[in-house]
Design a protein around this motif. Structure first.
Motif, mmCIF file in Angstrom:
data_model
loop_
_atom_site.group_PDB
_atom_site.id
_atom_site.type_symbol
_atom_site.label_atom_id
_atom_site.label_comp_id
_atom_site.label_asym_id
_atom_site.label_seq_id
_atom_site.Cartn_x
_atom_site.Cartn_y
_atom_site.Cartn_z
ATOM 1 N N SER A 262 0.826 -1.214 0.000
ATOM 2 C CA SER A 262 0.000 0.000 0.000
ATOM 3 C C SER A 262 0.854 1.255 0.000
ATOM 4 C CB SER A 262 -0.931 0.007 1.224
ATOM 5 O OG SER A 262 -1.892 -1.015 1.137
ATOM 6 N N VAL A 263 1.918 1.235 0.809
ATOM 7 C CA VAL A 263 2.837 2.371 0.844
ATOM 8 C C VAL A 263 3.526 2.525 -0.507
ATOM 9 C CG1 VAL A 263 4.958 3.285 1.874
ATOM 10 C CG2 VAL A 263 3.205 2.267 3.335
ATOM 11 N N ALA A 264 3.968 1.391 -1.090
ATOM 12 C CA ALA A 264 4.637 1.440 -2.395
ATOM 13 C C ALA A 264 3.697 1.954 -3.477
ATOM 14 C CB ALA A 264 5.165 0.048 -2.754
ATOM 15 N N LEU A 265 2.447 1.484 -3.451
ATOM 16 C CA LEU A 265 1.459 1.942 -4.437
ATOM 17 C C LEU A 265 1.212 3.437 -4.293
ATOM 18 C CD1 LEU A 265 -0.708 1.565 -6.602
ATOM 19 C CD2 LEU A 265 -2.278 0.789 -4.799
ATOM 20 N N MET B 250 -2.232 7.429 1.048
ATOM 21 C CA MET B 250 -1.906 6.016 1.225
ATOM 22 C C MET B 250 -0.545 5.836 1.887
ATOM 23 S SD MET B 250 -3.337 4.437 -2.368
ATOM 24 C CE MET B 250 -2.878 2.765 -1.918
ATOM 25 N N VAL B 251 0.426 6.665 1.499
ATOM 26 C CA VAL B 251 1.753 6.579 2.114
ATOM 27 C C VAL B 251 1.684 6.930 3.589
ATOM 28 C CG1 VAL B 251 4.064 7.603 2.167
ATOM 29 C CG2 VAL B 251 3.014 7.001 -0.027
ATOM 30 N N LEU B 252 1.040 8.043 3.904
ATOM 31 C CA LEU B 252 0.962 8.489 5.301
ATOM 32 C C LEU B 252 0.173 7.494 6.152
ATOM 33 C CD1 LEU B 252 0.281 12.299 4.745
ATOM 34 C CD2 LEU B 252 2.410 11.232 5.521
ATOM 35 N N LYS B 253 -0.909 6.960 5.599
ATOM 36 C CA LYS B 253 -1.709 5.967 6.321
ATOM 37 C C LYS B 253 -0.893 4.710 6.600
ATOM 38 C CE LYS B 253 -5.901 3.147 5.966
ATOM 39 N NZ LYS B 253 -7.030 2.740 5.077
ATOM 40 N N GLY B 254 -0.157 4.253 5.574
ATOM 41 C CA GLY B 254 0.642 3.050 5.750
ATOM 42 C C GLY B 254 1.780 3.227 6.737
ATOM 43 N N LEU B 255 2.424 4.377 6.700
ATOM 44 C CA LEU B 255 3.531 4.632 7.606
ATOM 45 C C LEU B 255 3.050 4.847 9.041
ATOM 46 C CD1 LEU B 255 5.761 7.007 5.428
ATOM 47 C CD2 LEU B 255 6.082 4.562 5.891
#
Length: 249
Positions: free
Chosen positions: A101-104, A241-246
Motif C-alpha cells: 500500500s505504501v509502495a502503491l 496512502m503513504v501516510l496511512k501506511g507509515l
C-alpha cells in the motif's frame, strides 16, 4: 463492507476509471488501484483489475493505425517489462498489505509529480535502444510490486516522439502486456482465484460503459484542465496512502 455495498463500490470505481480512460486514453489501472487499495489489500485490488484493464487496453490497441510498427518498436521494452514483473510480484504477494500500500501510494504520488512538473523532453533515437530495456525492467518491477503500470514507462513513451494516435496505441499495447504479465504473476503465486476471476469479469462491464461515456464526452471537456485535476487527485490519494501506511505500527 457488506457484500452488496462492495459490489456497488467496485462497479462505481471501474465506471469512473473507465470514464477517465475514455477521456485521456489512460488512467484505468491508476484510478482503480488507488481507490480499491484504500478498502482492500493491493494484491486483491490487482486481481480485480486484470480483466477490465486487459479488455479496455486491447480495444485501445487494436483500433489504432499502426499495430505492427508499435509492437516491433516496443518489443524489447515489453520483454524486459515481463522480466521485471516476475521480480516485483514477490513484493505484492508477500502477505503484507501495508508495504504494498505504501509502495502503491508512493508510485501514484511520484507519477503525479512527474506528470505535473517534469519538463517535456524527447528521447533521441540513438538512445532509445539503450533506454528501452532499462525502462522496461524498472516499470515491470514497479508493476509487479504495486499493480500499476505508470512509472517510468508513461513519461518515457510520451518522450519517444510518437504521433498522438501512435502514443495512444503504444499505451494500449504496453498496458495490455503489463496486465498479462501481472495476471500470470498473480496466478503463479496463487493470488488469482476463481472468485477473483468472477469479480474481475463483473468489473469489465462498468469499465467499458465508463470508457464509452468518456470517449463521447471528451470534446466537451478541457483536456488540459481535466488532466491537471486528475493528477492532483492522484497526488492526494497517493500521499494519503503513504501516510496511512507509515502511521500503522
Amino acid at each position: 463492507m457488506l457484500f452488496n455495498d462492495s459490489i456497488l463500490f467496485i462497479g462505481l470505481v471501474f465506471l469512473v476509471a473507465g470514464w477517465v480512460k475514455g477521456v485521456v486514453g489512460m488512467g484505468l489501472p491508476t484510478v482503480a488501484m488507488g481507490a480499491l487499495a484504500v478498502v482492500m489489500p493491493p494484491v486483491q485490488a490487482a486481481a480485480l483489475l486484470v480483466l477490465p484493464s486487459m479488455v479496455t487496453n486491447i480495444w485501445q490497441f487494436i483500433t489504432g493505425p499502426a499495430k505492427m510498427r508499435v509492437m516491433v518498436r516496443l518489443a524489447t521494452m515489453m520483454l524486459c517489462l515481463c522480466a521485471g514483473t516476475a521480480i516485483g510480484i514477490h513484493f505484492l504477494t508477500s502477505g503484507s498489505s501495508r508495504r504494498p500500500s505504501v509502495a502503491l501510494g508512493a508510485v501514484l504520488a511520484l507519477y503525479a509529480l512527474l506528470a505535473l512538473f517534469l519538463p517535456k523532453f524527447i528521447v533521441p533515437p540513438h538512445l532509445e535502444h539503450r533506454l528501452s530495456p532499462l525502462v522496461g525492467v524498472i516499470t515491470g518491477i514497479l508493476t509487479g510490486a504495486t499493480g500499476v503500470f505508470v512509472v517510468p514507462a508513461v513519461p518515457y513513451l510520451s518522450a519517444l516522439g510518437l504521433s498522438k494516435d501512435e502514443l495512444v496505441q503504444a499505451l494500449g499495447f504496453s498496458f495490455t502486456v503489463a496486465t498479462i504479465a501481472l495476471a500470470l504473476g498473480l496466478g503463479l503465486k496463487n493470488s488469482f482465484s476463481s472468485h477473483a476471476l468472477i469479480s474481475s469479469l463483473f468489473a469489465v462491464v462498468p469499465a467499458l460503459i465508463g470508457m464509452f461515456i468518456g470517449r463521447h464526452t471528451r470534446d466537451r471537456i478541457n483536456p488540459a484542465a481535466f488532466r491537471k485535476w486528475f493528477l492532483l487527485a492522484m497526488l492526494l490519494l497517493g500521499s494519503y496512502m503513504v501516510l496511512k501506511g507509515l502511521a500503522v505500527p
